[in-house]
Design a protein around this motif. Structure first.
Motif, PDB file in Angstrom:
ATOM      1  N   GLY C  49       0.770  -1.236   0.000  1.00 54.86           N
ATOM      2  CA  GLY C  49       0.000   0.000   0.000  1.00 54.86           C
ATOM      3  C   GLY C  49       0.805   1.291   0.000  1.00 54.86           C
ATOM      4  N   ASP C  50       2.107   1.205  -0.021  1.00 49.17           N
ATOM      5  CA  ASP C  50       2.929   2.415  -0.092  1.00 49.17           C
ATOM      6  C   ASP C  50       2.705   3.111  -1.440  1.00 49.17           C
ATOM      7  OD1 ASP C  50       5.606   3.828   0.994  1.00 49.17           O
ATOM      8  OD2 ASP C  50       5.826   3.483  -1.175  1.00 49.17           O
ATOM      9  N   ALA C  51       2.510   4.416  -1.397  1.00 47.01           N
ATOM     10  CA  ALA C  51       2.124   5.146  -2.613  1.00 47.01           C
ATOM     11  C   ALA C  51       3.231   5.141  -3.670  1.00 47.01           C
ATOM     12  CB  ALA C  51       1.758   6.588  -2.255  1.00 47.01           C
ATOM     13  N   GLN C  52       4.462   5.320  -3.222  1.00 46.84           N
ATOM     14  CA  GLN C  52       5.576   5.367  -4.164  1.00 46.84           C
ATOM     15  C   GLN C  52       5.776   3.982  -4.818  1.00 46.84           C
ATOM     16  OE1 GLN C  52       9.254   6.407  -2.223  1.00 46.84           O
ATOM     17  NE2 GLN C  52      10.364   6.715  -4.150  1.00 46.84           N
ATOM     18  N   VAL C  53       5.652   2.956  -4.012  1.00 46.86           N
ATOM     19  CA  VAL C  53       5.772   1.595  -4.554  1.00 46.86           C
ATOM     20  C   VAL C  53       4.637   1.340  -5.548  1.00 46.86           C
ATOM     21  CG1 VAL C  53       5.677  -0.863  -3.972  1.00 46.86           C
ATOM     22  CG2 VAL C  53       6.990   0.715  -2.519  1.00 46.86           C
ATOM     23  N   ARG C  54       3.451   1.748  -5.157  1.00 49.92           N
ATOM     24  CA  ARG C  54       2.268   1.575  -6.027  1.00 49.92           C
ATOM     25  C   ARG C  54       2.498   2.273  -7.377  1.00 49.92           C
ATOM     26  NH1 ARG C  54      -0.489  -2.309  -6.332  1.00 49.92           N
ATOM     27  NH2 ARG C  54      -0.523  -1.995  -8.562  1.00 49.92           N
ATOM     28  N   ALA C  55       3.037   3.460  -7.335  1.00 46.00           N
ATOM     29  CA  ALA C  55       3.292   4.202  -8.576  1.00 46.00           C
ATOM     30  C   ALA C  55       4.314   3.475  -9.448  1.00 46.00           C
ATOM     31  CB  ALA C  55       3.774   5.615  -8.249  1.00 46.00           C
ATOM     32  N   ALA C  56       5.327   2.929  -8.822  1.00 45.05           N
ATOM     33  CA  ALA C  56       6.340   2.186  -9.587  1.00 45.05           C
ATOM     34  C   ALA C  56       5.733   0.935 -10.225  1.00 45.05           C
ATOM     35  CB  ALA C  56       7.510   1.817  -8.675  1.00 45.05           C
ATOM     36  N   VAL C  57       4.900   0.253  -9.460  1.00 44.34           N
ATOM     37  CA  VAL C  57       4.221  -0.931 -10.004  1.00 44.34           C
ATOM     38  C   VAL C  57       3.367  -0.529 -11.207  1.00 44.34           C
ATOM     39  CG1 VAL C  57       2.403  -2.625  -9.510  1.00 44.34           C
ATOM     40  CG2 VAL C  57       4.265  -2.268  -7.863  1.00 44.34           C
ATOM     41  N   ASP C  58       2.642   0.567 -11.079  1.00 47.49           N
ATOM     42  CA  ASP C  58       1.785   1.011 -12.185  1.00 47.49           C
ATOM     43  C   ASP C  58       2.614   1.390 -13.409  1.00 47.49           C
ATOM     44  OD1 ASP C  58      -0.384   0.550 -10.580  1.00 47.49           O
ATOM     45  OD2 ASP C  58      -0.727   2.661 -10.084  1.00 47.49           O
ATOM     46  N   THR C  59       3.736   2.030 -13.186  1.00 42.12           N
ATOM     47  CA  THR C  59       4.615   2.372 -14.308  1.00 42.12           C
ATOM     48  C   THR C  59       5.049   1.115 -15.058  1.00 42.12           C
ATOM     49  OG1 THR C  59       5.444   4.362 -13.231  1.00 42.12           O
ATOM     50  CG2 THR C  59       6.869   3.377 -14.908  1.00 42.12           C
ATOM     51  N   VAL C  60       5.421   0.107 -14.316  1.00 38.62           N
ATOM     52  CA  VAL C  60       5.873  -1.138 -14.936  1.00 38.62           C
ATOM     53  C   VAL C  60       4.715  -1.842 -15.648  1.00 38.62           C
ATOM     54  CG1 VAL C  60       6.811  -3.435 -14.446  1.00 38.62           C
ATOM     55  CG2 VAL C  60       7.818  -1.417 -13.365  1.00 38.62           C
ATOM     56  N   SER C  61       3.592  -1.939 -14.956  1.00 36.88           N
ATOM     57  CA  SER C  61       2.430  -2.624 -15.541  1.00 36.88           C
ATOM     58  C   SER C  61       1.951  -1.947 -16.814  1.00 36.88           C
ATOM     59  CB  SER C  61       1.252  -2.635 -14.557  1.00 36.88           C
ATOM     60  OG  SER C  61       1.550  -3.381 -13.422  1.00 36.88           O
ATOM     61  N   GLY C  62       2.142  -0.634 -16.880  1.00 34.66           N
ATOM     62  CA  GLY C  62       1.675   0.109 -18.041  1.00 34.66           C
ATOM     63  C   GLY C  62       2.712   0.228 -19.146  1.00 34.66           C
ATOM     64  N   SER C  63       3.830  -0.439 -18.984  1.00 39.74           N
ATOM     65  CA  SER C  63       4.885  -0.365 -20.004  1.00 39.74           C
ATOM     66  C   SER C  63       4.689  -1.455 -21.051  1.00 39.74           C
ATOM     67  CB  SER C  63       6.257  -0.533 -19.345  1.00 39.74           C
ATOM     68  OG  SER C  63       6.508   0.536 -18.456  1.00 39.74           O
ATOM     69  N   ASP C  64       5.270  -1.220 -22.216  1.00 39.65           N
ATOM     70  CA  ASP C  64       5.231  -2.235 -23.273  1.00 39.65           C
ATOM     71  C   ASP C  64       6.407  -3.195 -23.154  1.00 39.65           C
ATOM     72  OD1 ASP C  64       2.962  -1.050 -24.864  1.00 39.65           O
ATOM     73  OD2 ASP C  64       4.346   0.643 -24.780  1.00 39.65           O
ATOM     74  N   LEU C  65       7.564  -2.629 -22.849  1.00 36.00           N
ATOM     75  CA  LEU C  65       8.792  -3.420 -22.753  1.00 36.00           C
ATOM     76  C   LEU C  65       9.476  -3.102 -21.427  1.00 36.00           C
ATOM     77  CD1 LEU C  65      11.013  -5.225 -24.098  1.00 36.00           C
ATOM     78  CD2 LEU C  65      12.019  -3.090 -24.945  1.00 36.00           C
ATOM     79  N   LYS C  82      12.938  -9.399  -5.830  1.00 35.97           N
ATOM     80  CA  LYS C  82      11.752 -10.234  -5.589  1.00 35.97           C
ATOM     81  C   LYS C  82      10.730  -9.497  -4.721  1.00 35.97           C
ATOM     82  CE  LYS C  82       9.347 -14.053  -5.932  1.00 35.97           C
ATOM     83  NZ  LYS C  82       8.475 -14.191  -4.789  1.00 35.97           N
ATOM     84  N   LEU C  83      11.225  -8.693  -3.802  1.00 32.96           N
ATOM     85  CA  LEU C  83      10.340  -7.899  -2.952  1.00 32.96           C
ATOM     86  C   LEU C  83       9.456  -6.995  -3.822  1.00 32.96           C
ATOM     87  CD1 LEU C  83      10.374  -7.857   0.180  1.00 32.96           C
ATOM     88  CD2 LEU C  83      11.862  -5.883   0.043  1.00 32.96           C
ATOM     89  N   PHE C  84      10.049  -6.416  -4.855  1.00 34.52           N
ATOM     90  CA  PHE C  84       9.281  -5.567  -5.766  1.00 34.52           C
ATOM     91  C   PHE C  84       8.322  -6.414  -6.606  1.00 34.52           C
ATOM     92  CE2 PHE C  84       9.180  -2.973  -9.830  1.00 34.52           C
ATOM     93  CZ  PHE C  84       8.348  -1.983  -9.341  1.00 34.52           C
ATOM     94  N   LEU C  85       8.783  -7.536  -7.103  1.00 33.98           N
ATOM     95  CA  LEU C  85       7.924  -8.390  -7.926  1.00 33.98           C
ATOM     96  C   LEU C  85       6.744  -8.938  -7.111  1.00 33.98           C
ATOM     97  CD1 LEU C  85      10.678 -10.284  -9.971  1.00 33.98           C
ATOM     98  CD2 LEU C  85       9.172  -8.443 -10.786  1.00 33.98           C
ATOM     99  N   ASP C  86       6.955  -9.108  -5.822  1.00 33.96           N
ATOM    100  CA  ASP C  86       5.864  -9.591  -4.965  1.00 33.96           C
ATOM    101  C   ASP C  86       4.714  -8.590  -4.868  1.00 33.96           C
ATOM    102  OD1 ASP C  86       7.202 -11.954  -4.461  1.00 33.96           O
ATOM    103  OD2 ASP C  86       7.872 -11.417  -2.455  1.00 33.96           O
ATOM    104  N   GLN C  87       4.959  -7.372  -5.289  1.00 29.77           N
ATOM    105  CA  GLN C  87       3.922  -6.328  -5.235  1.00 29.77           C
ATOM    106  C   GLN C  87       2.934  -6.406  -6.406  1.00 29.77           C
ATOM    107  OE1 GLN C  87       3.650  -3.711  -2.901  1.00 29.77           O
ATOM    108  NE2 GLN C  87       5.382  -4.392  -1.661  1.00 29.77           N
ATOM    109  N   PHE C  88       3.256  -7.197  -7.425  1.00 25.83           N
ATOM    110  CA  PHE C  88       2.384  -7.279  -8.608  1.00 25.83           C
ATOM    111  C   PHE C  88       1.326  -8.363  -8.413  1.00 25.83           C
ATOM    112  CE2 PHE C  88       4.589  -4.637 -11.770  1.00 25.83           C
ATOM    113  CZ  PHE C  88       5.749  -4.351 -11.066  1.00 25.83           C
ATOM    114  N   ALA C  89       0.224  -8.215  -9.138  1.00 28.55           N
ATOM    115  CA  ALA C  89      -0.825  -9.227  -9.096  1.00 28.55           C
ATOM    116  C   ALA C  89      -0.378 -10.481  -9.831  1.00 28.55           C
ATOM    117  CB  ALA C  89      -2.104  -8.678  -9.730  1.00 28.55           C
ATOM    118  N   THR C  90      -0.554 -11.629  -9.195  1.00 34.03           N
ATOM    119  CA  THR C  90      -0.241 -12.910  -9.829  1.00 34.03           C
ATOM    120  C   THR C  90      -1.109 -13.092 -11.084  1.00 34.03           C
ATOM    121  OG1 THR C  90       0.387 -13.935  -7.745  1.00 34.03           O
ATOM    122  CG2 THR C  90      -0.288 -15.414  -9.500  1.00 34.03           C
TER     123      THR C  90
END
Lengths: 167, 167, 167, 167
Positions: C49-65, C82-90
């Protein structure tokens, strides 16, 4: 104690067999009791119930220490070795066997394969694999110190596993 | 003999910690000497040299038997557990430690993960991992027989490894 | 097209980040749109739920490459990555993202890790990983030809995957 | 477009072959052009240079889409399948082939095997494997929705890979 070497190289009398034998000797101080050069078992490996294959399986299952050796083909162990391993009973085929995974390759890039790929098959067959998997360079294993280093590091662990299975 | 449980779940007091403790008790007949709930170590895990993290590493390195437990995140162990494992010295950080890899998941699909993914990290740190990796279903591990089955199958192997490391 | 580089090295501004950026440039001919140096996200990575982490996840999820890069710690990717990857939806967290697994190590022994260990995590998150994983030697990646060789071999496959996801 | 199914089951005409054919049909809307039931190639698999084996290798290498299927033996693919894969050239043997790894098992415990174990071999041979590996339960694959779910999820990715290789 009964020691067996299993080599899964499509070429008979391979460096794989030689390296595995050297490792067994370095671990035990004696020549192995049995050498199984899997390719010599021939087409009986392609089915079930071949007498010669059955005898080889029994030799391995009845051993205390087995070095399972393969060259690296396609970044993992060979089909010929896996064909032989497929002949064992899942879960119990290598029960009470202390097994040492060994792979050889032309270069260092596949050094993770014994630990990540070969060992799990042996564990699935019920083997005790207390040591790290060993990877050797096929052009230098007779002159480099990798076998000795591995034996120095892991032989006490392997020997204690052997005593335990024997008790 | 000193036994430690390490649980790498981002939630404190997790079922991961509970299951690992139960496994340790089933293996040794006693409560573990130390419980390390990795998340409790806090932000010091993100760097090097934190005193509390250092103390936890020393506790683990100085143990005879350690259960390393993780829930299954993204088909493998958690980042939080790996963050802790990254604090150990490669090759020697878990030398003379007998380690048992344990993972829990919601369903059976990831049952290969302890053996294929978690165990190799422990071996890289020098641990002796003589038993198969264990996978538990997080909703039934208190009522199913998986822990007991694993202990019945592997406890003699693990105990002999412990005696050996102690000698 | 949106390109992002993710580097999971506990040291900020690492060679991991540099190598990943070079790979992205070699693949696309342009500087990446976003650089995410995971360690910079800080303690928010340890929870949800950290906002900065959430923003980074969204940046990655919204990328093409996305190039996902890690140094090799304990024969695999880092806990911080892995800590960062654990933040994404399976299953869906990296859906419609073409991902390139990259790892760097001091020597060649761990060259199988990107393919065997890092790529499966990305696939579990739903990424399309059409190319082989890439492993670089951290002391020579700026002078050897590994990045160029990889791009020559796999860029057409990666580009076609990108066009597909975009359509 | 040329589609081929490869089944590595020691029993001819297996459910492995059937499931792989169903997957190919579901992906392409047509019967596959070639079915290679590896066991039918016989003892020529144990060496190099057999004409029938060579022809099968050429059929696979010249295909656009290939489903590589195996039952789960000892928690991984079969020796018979690996024996066939060992006949291909490393790096280039499956170049320009889009490959789909498929494994079947009696239960769900080995579901990670196609992704962690079979796919890396295909990638080592140069195949493009853009989709996740698929695991089916051998007793229910004709009635459950796993093949359809996989096709719905990954067919667009696979088709785009095919168009790319063809161009």
């Amino acid at each position: 104690m009964r020691t067996t070497v299993v080599a899964g190289n499509p070429k008979p009398g391979s460096r794989t067999l030689d390296a595995a034998t050297r490792l067994a000797v370095a671990l035990t101080g004696e020549q192995p009791d049995h050498l199984i050069d899997v390719i010599g078992l021939g087409p009986g490996l392609l089915g079930w119930g071949d007498a010669q294959v059955r005898a080889a399986v029994d030799t391995v299952s009845g051993s205390d220490l087995v070095v399972f050796a393969s060259p690296t083909f396609k970044a993992t162990y060979t089909g010929i070795l896996k064909l032989f391993l497929d002949q064992f009973a899942t879960g119990d085929g290598l029960r009470d066997v202390t097994a040492v995974p060994l792979m050889l390759g032309a270069g260092p890039a596949h050094a993770l394969a014994p630990e990540l790929l070969l060992k799990p098959v042996l564990v699935e067959l019920g083997a005790t694999c207390p040591a790290a998997g060993l990877y050797l360079i096929d052009s230098t294993y007779t002159t480099d110190t990798r076998i000795l280093d591995h034996v120095e590091r892991w032989a006490p662990t392997i020997r204690s596993s052997l005593r335990s299975e024997a008790s």
